[in-house]
Structure formats: structure tokens, C-alpha cells
Write an enzyme that holds these catalytic residues in place. Structure first.
Site, short mmCIF file in Angstrom:
data_model
loop_
_atom_site.label_atom_id
_atom_site.label_comp_id
_atom_site.label_asym_id
_atom_site.label_seq_id
_atom_site.Cartn_x
_atom_site.Cartn_y
_atom_site.Cartn_z
N LYS A 261 0.88 -1.18 0.00
CA LYS A 261 0.00 0.00 0.00
C LYS A 261 0.91 1.22 0.00
CE LYS A 261 -1.81 2.97 1.98
NZ LYS A 261 -1.54 4.38 1.65
N GLU B 157 9.90 15.80 14.97
CA GLU B 157 10.40 15.82 13.61
C GLU B 157 9.75 16.99 12.87
OE1 GLU B 157 9.30 12.20 11.63
OE2 GLU B 157 11.32 11.93 10.88
N GLU C 110 10.19 1.02 10.44
CA GLU C 110 11.24 2.04 10.23
C GLU C 110 10.54 3.37 10.40
OE1 GLU C 110 14.30 1.38 9.77
OE2 GLU C 110 14.34 -0.69 9.07
N VAL D 215 -7.35 2.06 4.22
CA VAL D 215 -6.98 0.90 3.39
C VAL D 215 -5.67 0.29 3.90
CG1 VAL D 215 -6.38 0.20 1.04
CG2 VAL D 215 -8.36 1.69 1.44
N GLY D 216 -4.73 1.16 4.34
CA GLY D 216 -3.52 0.67 4.99
C GLY D 216 -3.85 0.02 6.33
N CYS E 68 14.40 10.85 6.93
CA CYS E 68 14.26 10.33 8.29
C CYS E 68 15.59 10.39 9.05
CB CYS E 68 13.74 8.91 8.25
SG CYS E 68 14.74 7.82 7.22
P1 NAD Z 1 2.79 8.40 7.58
O1 NAD Z 1 3.11 7.58 8.77
O2 NAD Z 1 1.80 9.49 7.72
O3 NAD Z 1 2.24 7.48 6.39
C1 NAD Z 1 2.97 6.38 5.92
C2 NAD Z 1 2.02 5.39 5.28
O4 NAD Z 1 1.13 4.87 6.27
C3 NAD Z 1 1.13 5.93 4.16
O5 NAD Z 1 1.10 4.96 3.13
C4 NAD Z 1 -0.22 6.05 4.84
O6 NAD Z 1 -1.30 5.91 3.94
C5 NAD Z 1 -0.20 4.86 5.77
N1 NAD Z 1 -1.11 4.97 6.92
C6 NAD Z 1 -1.57 6.09 7.54
N2 NAD Z 1 -2.34 5.76 8.60
C7 NAD Z 1 -2.35 4.41 8.67
C8 NAD Z 1 -2.92 3.47 9.58
N3 NAD Z 1 -3.66 3.85 10.62
N4 NAD Z 1 -2.69 2.16 9.36
C9 NAD Z 1 -1.93 1.74 8.34
N5 NAD Z 1 -1.36 2.58 7.44
C10 NAD Z 1 -1.56 3.90 7.61
O7 NAD Z 1 4.21 8.93 7.08
P2 NAD Z 1 4.53 9.93 5.90
O8 NAD Z 1 4.08 11.30 6.31
O9 NAD Z 1 4.05 9.36 4.61
O10 NAD Z 1 6.15 9.87 5.89
C11 NAD Z 1 6.95 10.62 6.74
C12 NAD Z 1 7.42 9.80 7.92
O11 NAD Z 1 8.12 8.64 7.48
C13 NAD Z 1 8.43 10.55 8.78
O12 NAD Z 1 8.09 10.37 10.14
C14 NAD Z 1 9.76 9.88 8.46
O13 NAD Z 1 10.73 9.99 9.46
C15 NAD Z 1 9.33 8.49 8.23
N6 NAD Z 1 10.35 7.75 7.45
C16 NAD Z 1 11.15 6.84 8.10
C17 NAD Z 1 12.14 6.16 7.41
C18 NAD Z 1 13.02 5.16 8.10
O14 NAD Z 1 13.68 4.38 7.42
N7 NAD Z 1 13.06 5.13 9.43
C19 NAD Z 1 12.32 6.38 6.05
C20 NAD Z 1 11.49 7.31 5.43
C21 NAD Z 1 10.50 7.98 6.13
#
Ligand code: NAD
Length: 495
Positions: free
Chosen positions: A189, A398, A265, A226-227, A299
Site C-alpha cells: 500500500k 520531527e 522504520e 486501506v492501509g 528520516c
Molecule cells: P505516515 O506515517 O503518515 O504514512 C505512511 C504510510 O502509512 C502511508 O502509506 C499512509 O497511507 C499509511 N497509513 C496512515 N495511517 C495508517 C494506519 N492507521 N494504518 C496503516 N497505514 C496507515 O508517514 P509519511 O508522512 O508518509 O512519511 C513521513 C514519515 O516517514 C516521517 O516520520 C519519516 O521519518 C518516516 N520515514 C522513516 C524512514 C526510516 O527508514 N526510518 C524512512 C522514510 C520515512
């Protein structure tokens, strides 16, 4: 459906998703817009998949895992993933244009978005082909006599993968390819802001590989639910997730009733400890560049800069000059280093956090707003907040933008305590003229990876992941492959 090309180089991806071997739209035909963050214009659309689509994809993955030879036929998996590797390579420049269009990454900075994921596919195909899935470990003492022992590394089953928007193609590949090569079926997803990095990937899978129907599915959707449905589905054995810590907690909770393996992650708030003997003229421009690469949407970005009080103002002036010299603008211009933020929501959030920092007592050294002449597109000025209290909102949360928080310290012990004062522990950095001194500081920092004097920690053979609330498990290295395998211990008579 097919790629849409304009003169600017903008390129839309496929609108469809892949469920059970078929590239499909959702049944209602609903779509959502994909916005080009550099222009705020609609670049194209993607199908808006539903929970019913997700349930069908998980069912297909379950059936394909149980009924095909995929989990047992290593040679075939290698063959299919090498087909994928070749096809991605052949589509590389179109993928680059699509990623610039949906993420806004400057063309000069796309190596991590394109070359890195493409290199992963062949790496894991070869690693998984050489991997010993059944190991005869000889005799062992059971405590009640001797026995022979074998260890089987067995695929986990159906793996759900959920990814963010900041490095979408890279993370879609990094979360799915090792899982597939280990013998699992996968449902991905992708993030709603970057659906094409998922849909183009599986268009290539469907059109250029022999991966059996149901083994690799992607459900594109504009809805977080959907996630959530994927992470709660009892037919899913493991969820691998990259994204925010808040969503990571929700995924962990959703997996608890069926005791899913969960690999996370998550976010970071990494610190760079600059020791008083460091060469500020090379170290601090580098720190500024890190803050603006990927528009700060990384990140692992060391976003807290810890400067010795004895050289504090000198350090601030060097960083100010470096931030003010940063080339910010149109991602298609090869001279640009920093592009837009991903969305209006993120732009507003970052501008709001800068104001919070200032009202909490930070000193604005440079930036703080939208760059002149860039009112169209979601741009932010490279920004430095100094005198930040280590407990302040901007030091603990962050920001995910081109914003550095600078904190003074008096002693090495104090610097280490400030660095470790975080719920996160993803990455970090130490700079000193004396490598031994820097190494001693690095060894005391509670974080999953760390750069000492500019040395890179990231690579396909290097375990990567977070301490504390930055995650669970490790990507890359031997650990990164074994995360996707169960371990079965088999006892046999000693003879
Ligand atoms: P997010 O957590 O808002 O969303 C990530 C994904 O989760 C999306 O596909 C979203 O649709 C899905 N999602 C949202 N709510 C959900 C739920 N309740 N259940 C299941 N899936 C759900 O993150 P973002 O804003 O897309 O990305 C930024 C974040 O990602 C930052 O915190 C960053 O640090 C982190 N990040 C971490 C790494 C790492 O390797 N540690 C790498 C890249 C990004």
C-alpha cells in the site's frame, strides 16, 4: 492509463493497481488527483482503491502463497526478480521523470530515488539465490542427550508493506523485493501523495516478469483506512512499515490480536555533535547541505546541531552563509539542490513549527518563510533556529523540512545527554579533528546508525534501523533478509 507527457519533462505514472495479476481500476472508477508539488498543478490521477480491493488483494496473496511453487522455487524467484531488475533499468529515465513529478526531487538529487532502488533488486535476487535455506548444523546437546539438528529458514507467508512518500520508489522496492526473494507473497500500500511509485512498479511487474498472479499486489488508495485494513487482516503474517512513529504505533496495535511480525522504520530527530576541535569550515556547510537535500524530508537527517559554546557564534555564521547560498527552486533545473516540500499540508506544518520554535524562545538566524519568487510550489527557505531549548517542541519533534535547530553545550557529557534526550534513535553524527575522540562519543549515542567524521553508514550490506521509538528490526545486511523468514529448528536422531 498510459504515461502522459508534457514538454516540461513532467511524466505521470499508471493510474491502476495490481490485484491478483491484473492491472485494474477500483470497481466504482473513483480516482484521486496527484499534485505536482513544484507547480501545485494536477499532474495526473490514480485509482482510489477501497477496503474491498485490499481484501481481494490479501486473499489473492494468501492463495498464491499456498498454491504456487513461489515459496519453494528459489531459481524461479531469482529469474523473475532479474526480469524485474532489467525492466526497471530499461525504464529508468521515465521512472526518474515520474519521481521528480510526484515528489519534487531535484533532478541532480535523484540518485537515492532511482539508482539506489534499482541496485537493490539485483542485489536481493543474488543474495536470496545464494542464501542457505536449510542448514545442517551437526550434533547438539538437548540437555537430555545428543541429537542432530537442522535449521530451516522458511518464508513467513503474506507480507503487507506500507510506505511513505519521501523516497517512494526506493522504499517500495526496499520493503517488497527482499520479502519476495525470501519466498513470501506481498501486498503493498503506497503513500497517497506518491501513488505512481507503486503503480508504475507493478505495471512493470505485470508487463515484464513471470511473477505469478497474486504473489505481488499493490493497492493504490487515497485513504489511510486501506492501509489500516492491511495491517489488521488476519490473513497477513507480517507487516513491514516505513513512516511516522504515530502510525507505526497504530500498526503494531493492529497486528497484536493475530501476533503479526511487525517491522517498523519510523521517525527520527537525530543529533550532530560538533566537537570543539572540528574543522567548522567543512563540517558545517555539510550539515547545512544535509538539511536541504530532499528538502529536509529525510528520516536520518541530523536536524539538531550541537555546537560547543566556545565556538557557538562562529559556527552559526558559517551555517547561515551556507544556508543562504543554497540553490532552491525548480526541480527540473539541474543547478537546483533543494526542491519543494511534498504538499501544502507539509509546507504549512513546517512554517507553523518554525513559528512555534520562535515563540518558545529560539532565535531565527536565517529563513523562516517562503523563498522570494517561489510563491507557486510548496517551497520553504533554508532555516536555522538557534538557542533552541533541548526540551522545546522543535527539538523533540520531527519537522521534516529544511530546518536546523542549533543547541549550545559546554561539555562532551552534556552534548551526549542532549543528543540522547529524544524518544527517537535513528541516526546521528559526530565531527572532530580526532577520530578516537569522535568514536568515543559515537559509542555513547543511543541510535541505530551514526556517521563519524563524514563516514557513510548506509548500504545494502549494512544493517539499518532505529533504537527506541525509531523502529523495530533492521533493513539491509543479513538481518534485513532474515526479517522476512521464519526459523524452524529440526531435531534428528544422533545415529
Ligand atoms: P505516515 O506515517 O503518515 O504514512 C505512511 C504510510 O502509512 C502511508 O502509506 C499512509 O497511507 C499509511 N497509513 C496512515 N495511517 C495508517 C494506519 N492507521 N494504518 C496503516 N497505514 C496507515 O508517514 P509519511 O508522512 O508518509 O512519511 C513521513 C514519515 O516517514 C516521517 O516520520 C519519516 O521519518 C518516516 N520515514 C522513516 C524512514 C526510516 O527508514 N526510518 C524512512 C522514510 C520515512
Amino acid at each position: 492509463m498510459t504515461a502522459l507527457q508534457s514538454e516540461s519533462g513532467v511524466l505521470a505514472g499508471d493510474e491502476r493497481m495490481l490485484i491478483d495479476g491484473e492491472l485494474v481500476h477500483t470497481a466504482s472508477g473513483a480516482k484521486f488527483d496527484v499534485i505536482n508539488p513544484a507547480t501545485e498543478e494536477v499532474a495526473g490521477q490514480a485509482t482510489d482503491g477501497t477496503i474491498a480491493d485490499m481484501e481481494r488483494a490479501v486473499g489473492a496473496a494468501r492463495r498464491a502463497f499456498e498454491e504456487t511453487e513461489w515459496s519453494r522455487d528459489v531459481e524461479f524467484r531469482h529469474h523473475c526478480l532479474m526480469q524485474l531488475s532489467d525492466a526497471l533499468e530499461a525504464n529508468k529515465e521515465n521512472l526518474r521523470r515520474m519521481v521528480i513529478t510526484e515528489v519534487g526531487t531535484p533532478v541532480s538529487m535523484t540518485g537515492g530515488q532511482i539508482e539506489m532502488p534499482l541496485a537493490e533488486v539485483g542485489h536481493w535476487a543474488d543474495y536470496g539465490k545464494r542464501f542457505e535455506y536449510l542448514v545442517d548444523t551437526g550434533l547438539h546437546d538437548t540437555g537430555m542427550g545428543m541429537a542432530r539438528r537442522s535449521i530451516q529458514f522458511d518464508p513467513i507467508g503474506v507480507v503487507g508493506a506500507i510506505t511513505p512518500w519521501n523516497s517512494p520508489l526506493y522504499l517500495n522496492v526496499a520493503e517488497t523485493v527482499p520479502a519476495l526473494m525470501a519466498g513470501n507473497a506481498v501486498v503493498l500500500k503506497p503513500a497517497q501523495l506518491t501513488p505512481w511509485s507503486g503503480s508504475e512498479l507493478v505495471r512493470i511487474v505485470a508487463e515484464h516478469t513471470d511473477i505469478p498472479a497474486g504473489i505481488f499486489n499493490v493497492v493504490v488508495s487515497n485513504a489511510n483506512e486501506v492501509g489500516a485494513a492491511l495491517s489488521a487482516d488476519p490473513r497477513v503474517d507480517m507487516v513491514t512499515f516505513t513512516g511516522s512513529t504515530a502510525v507505526g504505533r497504530a500498526i503494531l496495535a493492529a497486528g497484536a490480536p493475530t501476533v503479526k511480525r511487525v517491522m517498523l522504520e519510523l521517525g527520527g530527530k537525530s543529533a550532530h555533535i560538533v566537537l570543539d576541535d572540528a574543522d567548522f569550515t567543512t563540517v558545517l556547510p555539510g550539515a547545512a547541505a544535509m538539511a536541504c537535500a530532499m528538502s529536509g524530508q529525510s528520516c536520518v537527517l541530523p536536524s539538531r546541531i550541537l555546537l560547543p559554546r566556545s565556538r557557538y557564534e562562529e559556527g552559526l555564521q558559517i551555517m547561515k552563509a551556507a544556508m543562504e547560498a543554497m540553490a532552491v527552486g525548480d526541480p527540473w533545473d539541474p543547478s537546483m539542490f533543494q526542491g519543494p516540500q511534498i504538499s501544502k499540508v507539509q509546507q504549512d506544518k513546517i512554517l507553523g513549527l518554525i513559528q512555534t520554535g520562535i515563540s518558545d524562545g529560539a532565535r531565527l538566524i536565517t529563513g523562516g518563510g517562503v523563498p522570494e519568487g517561489l510563491s507557486k510550489g510548496y517551497y520553504i527557505q533554508p532555516t536555522i533556529l538557534a538557542d533552541v531549548d533541548p526540551d522545546a517542541t522543535v527539538a523533540q519533534n520531527e519537522i521534516f523540512g529544511p530546518v536546523l535547530c542549533v543547541i549550545p553545550y559546554d561539555t562532551e557529557d552534556e552534548a551526549i545527554a542532549i543528543a540522547n534526550n529524544s524518544i527517537y534513535g535513528l541516526s546521528g553524527q559526530v565531527s572532530s579533528a580526532d577520530e578516537g575522540r569522535a568514536m568515543n562519543v559515537a559509542l555513547r549515542m543511543r541510535t541505530g546508525s551514526i556517521t563519524v567524521n563524514g563516514g557513510g553508514f548506509f548500504g545494502l550490506t549494512s544493517p539499518f534501523g532505529g533504537y527506541k521509538q525509531s523502529g523495530l528490526g533492521r533493513r539491509n545486511g543479513e538481518q534485513g533478509f532474515e526479517e522476512y523468514l521464519e526459523i524452524k529448528t529440526i531435531g534428528l536422531p544422533a545415529n
